[in-house]
Enzyme design. Structure first.
Site, PDB file in Angstrom:
ATOM      1  N   SER A   1      47.551  21.401  36.925  1.00 36.91           N
ATOM      2  CA  SER A   1      47.937  20.250  37.754  1.00 36.91           C
ATOM      3  C   SER A   1      47.172  20.236  39.078  1.00 36.91           C
ATOM      4  CB  SER A   1      49.440  20.298  38.037  1.00 36.91           C
ATOM      5  OG  SER A   1      49.691  21.300  39.004  1.00 36.91           O
TER       6      SER A   1
ATOM      7  N   CYS B   1      44.813  16.182  29.636  1.00 38.58           N
ATOM      8  CA  CYS B   1      44.412  15.623  30.939  1.00 38.58           C
ATOM      9  C   CYS B   1      43.562  14.380  30.774  1.00 38.58           C
ATOM     10  CB  CYS B   1      43.602  16.653  31.720  1.00 38.58           C
ATOM     11  SG  CYS B   1      44.490  18.143  32.019  1.00 38.58           S
TER      12      CYS B   1
ATOM     13  N   LYS C   1      44.670  34.656  32.782  1.00 34.55           N
ATOM     14  CA  LYS C   1      46.125  34.479  32.905  1.00 34.55           C
ATOM     15  C   LYS C   1      46.476  33.246  32.078  1.00 34.55           C
ATOM     16  CE  LYS C   1      50.369  33.776  34.374  1.00 34.55           C
ATOM     17  NZ  LYS C   1      50.727  32.891  33.258  1.00 34.55           N
TER      18      LYS C   1
ATOM     19  N   GLU D   1      39.793  21.969  36.988  1.00 35.99           N
ATOM     20  CA  GLU D   1      39.909  20.832  36.056  1.00 35.99           C
ATOM     21  C   GLU D   1      41.364  20.403  36.113  1.00 35.99           C
ATOM     22  OE1 GLU D   1      40.990  18.845  33.302  1.00 35.99           O
ATOM     23  OE2 GLU D   1      40.434  20.357  31.798  1.00 35.99           O
ATOM     24  N   LEU D   2      41.623  19.312  36.847  1.00 33.90           N
ATOM     25  CA  LEU D   2      43.002  18.997  37.253  1.00 33.90           C
ATOM     26  C   LEU D   2      43.506  17.727  36.568  1.00 33.90           C
ATOM     27  CD1 LEU D   2      42.458  19.940  41.020  1.00 33.90           C
ATOM     28  CD2 LEU D   2      43.187  21.416  39.133  1.00 33.90           C
TER      29      LEU D   2
ATOM     30  N   GLU E   1      50.758  11.146  36.154  1.00 29.05           N
ATOM     31  CA  GLU E   1      50.249  11.486  34.829  1.00 29.05           C
ATOM     32  C   GLU E   1      51.456  11.571  33.886  1.00 29.05           C
ATOM     33  OE1 GLU E   1      48.258  15.296  34.813  1.00 29.05           O
ATOM     34  OE2 GLU E   1      46.699  14.494  33.509  1.00 29.05           O
TER      35      GLU E   1
HETATM   36  C1  SIN Z   1      42.628  19.047  28.872  1.00 29.82           C
HETATM   37  O1  SIN Z   1      43.622  18.402  28.603  1.00 29.82           O
HETATM   38  O2  SIN Z   1      42.555  19.635  29.956  1.00 29.82           O
HETATM   39  C2  SIN Z   1      41.474  19.205  27.941  1.00 29.82           C
HETATM   40  C3  SIN Z   1      41.310  18.156  26.949  1.00 29.82           C
HETATM   41  C4  SIN Z   1      40.073  18.311  26.105  1.00 29.82           C
HETATM   42  O3  SIN Z   1      39.324  19.284  26.194  1.00 29.82           O
HETATM   43  O4  SIN Z   1      39.817  17.399  25.342  1.00 29.82           O
END
Ligand code: SIN
Length: 487
Positions: free
Chosen positions: A235, A290, A180, A256-257, A387
């Protein structure tokens, strides 16, 4: 710049090896974040089609997992080569729907493809163990098996790499996948599906469900018992919701947040290299990753020199349309991203922060924000706690190592952290004390297919990339083989 291979631009969903419209006939608009212009309308799927995608992946699982690792590897390798063949077209598509500068889009196609290339090989090495037995008449083995149907729910900030980082290890070990993609960026996902089809994945192995209703599709993916693993990047609040939903059928999860990355500059740091690392870690993708630095901590003795050099480097960044090859920072993804950055900067200014660079909308486009440097930021301000996801740096001053470690760790998040300094004993101490899943030491760039990417605390769990990223798509089965008597 225009796309040469126009068949990469897909508007239907890819389900069970076929390109299909939504059952309802509904579509949603995909727009260019730079100027809000329509690119295309894409099929808008819902729960019934998602259930069919899961059924197709479930049906395909014995076929795909029944192939040898070498057979799967060859198809993955073909997929990798096709992605590289169409690198320029994919980069253009990415800048169109996501906005990032074209040079960053090219880099992301390479980065995304590197996961496919790496896992095509690593899938051959999903080794188990033969364990010394506790009984003379028995032998003990631990074998690794694919977990089953995987749902990958992916974000808009890396429309290719966040898909391949999940899908390549899953496919390499024999799982089948339903993706998705984010509603802002479905076009790269569909182009990847088109290239996967050409690479020869059997029907049902790789499915892509575009939809502007992530809650409806996500509900099916997290509750259908045939889905055995959910991998999500996005998020923290959404990750928590998905975890709650997946609890009903106890699915394996990788989350992975969000992050709140500190970037620490000690007195003995090399200033020029720290500034280079700061620009790389903060302004990549306009601050929309992130792992982007969220808080800069600079030691007293180097504070003025570092902030002056950093301000100069920030002022040199050019903002505008990512299609212009001279641009360093593209637009933010949508209007609410601009509203959030405005709110955080205004809150900081109202509460006493000082502007050194920027702190305003750029006149280059409605969603372009000027690269910004704020000084005298306080840990209580919203900008230090949320963030930012925009091109805004906020700087704090510190005196001692103990003080900065305490401040850096004073957050519920724990994804990436960075620091610059040259005292070797302190490098070990600080690297070990930072409560984060990843630490960049004298570098602002840590992302690669060969290293384990992931966080701790409310930044989630699971690792992506590297041999650890393969484990997330495997289960360990223990075989106890008795009756092995002597003659
Ligand atoms: C992300 O922002 O979730 C990934 C960043 C990255 O792989 O460098």
């Amino acid at each position: 710049m225009t796309i040469q291979e126009t068949s990469l631009l897909r508007t239907s969903a890819f389900l069970d090896g076929s390109w299909i419209p939504a059952d309802s006939g509904r579509t949603f608009a995909v727009t260019n974040p730079f100027n809000r212009e329509l690119i295309v309308h894409v099929a808008n799927l819902g729960a019934p089609e998602t259930e069919r995608a899961v059924a197709a992946a479930y049906k395909a699982f014995p076929i795909w997992s029944g192939k040898t690792a070498g057979e799967r590897s060859q198809i993955l390798r073909r997929w990798y080569e096709l992605v590289m063949d169409y690198k320029e077209d994919l980069a253009i598509l990415m800048t169109l729907e996501q906005g990032k500068p074209i040079s960053e889009s090219r880099a992301e196609v390479n980065y995304g493809a590197s996961f496919v290339e790496w896992f095509a090989e690593e899938g051959k090495r999903a080794y188990g163990d033969v364990i010394p037995s506790h009984r003379r008449d028995a032998r003990i083995l631990a074998v690794k098996q694919p977990v089953g149907v995987v749902a990958a729910i992916t974000p808009w900030n890396f429309p290719i790499a966040m898909i391949t980082r999940k899908v390549a290890p899953a496919l390499a070990v024999g799982c089948t996948v339903v993706v998705k993609p984010a509603e802002d960026t479905p076009l790269c996902a569909l182009a990847l599906a088109y290239l996967a089809e050409r690479a020869g994945f059997p029907p049902g192995v790789f499915n892509v469900i575009p939809s502007d209703d992530p809650a409806e599709v996500g509900k099916v993916l997290t509750t259908d018992p045939r889905v055995r693993k959910v991998s999500f990047t996005g998020s923290t609040p959404t990750g928590k919701l998905l975890m709650k939903q997946a609890a009903g059928t106890l699915k394996k999860l990788s989350l992975e947040l969000g992050g709140n990355a500190p970037f620490i500059v000690f007195n003995d740091a090399d200033i020029q290299s720290a500034v280079k690392g700061a620009i790389a870690s903060k302004y990549r993708n306009g601050g929309q990753t992130c792992v982007c630095t969220n808080r800069f901590f600079v030691q007293d003795g180097i504070y003025d020199q570092f902030t002056a050099a950093f301000a100069e480097a920030i002022s040199a960044l050019k903002v505008g349309n990512g299609m212009d090859a001279s641009v360093d920072i593209g637009p933010l993804i949508n209007d609410s991203a601009i509203e959030k950055v405005n709110r955080l900067v205004n809150d900081a200014l109202d509460r006493g922060a000082r502007v050194m660079v920027g702190a305003e909308l750029s006149n280059t486009g409605p969603r372009c924000y000027s690269p910004t440097l704020l000084l005298d930021v306080d840990p209580e301000m919203d900008i230090a706690q949320e963030e930012i996801f925009g091109p805004v740096s906020s700087v704090f001053r510190f005196t001692s190592e103990a003080e900065v470690i305490a401040k850096a760790n004073d957050t519920p998040y724990g994804l990436a952290a960075y620091f610059y300094g040259n005292d070797h004993a302190r490098i070990w101490r600080v690297a070990e004390a930072l409560d984060y899943g990843m630490v960049g030491i004298n570098t602002g760039m840590i992302s690669t297919a060969v290293a384990p990417f992931g966080g701790v605390k409310e930044s989630g769990f699971g690792r992506e990339g590297s041999k650890y990223g393969l484990e997330d798509y495997l289960t360990v089965k223990y075989l106890c083989w008795g009756g092995i008597e002597g003659e």
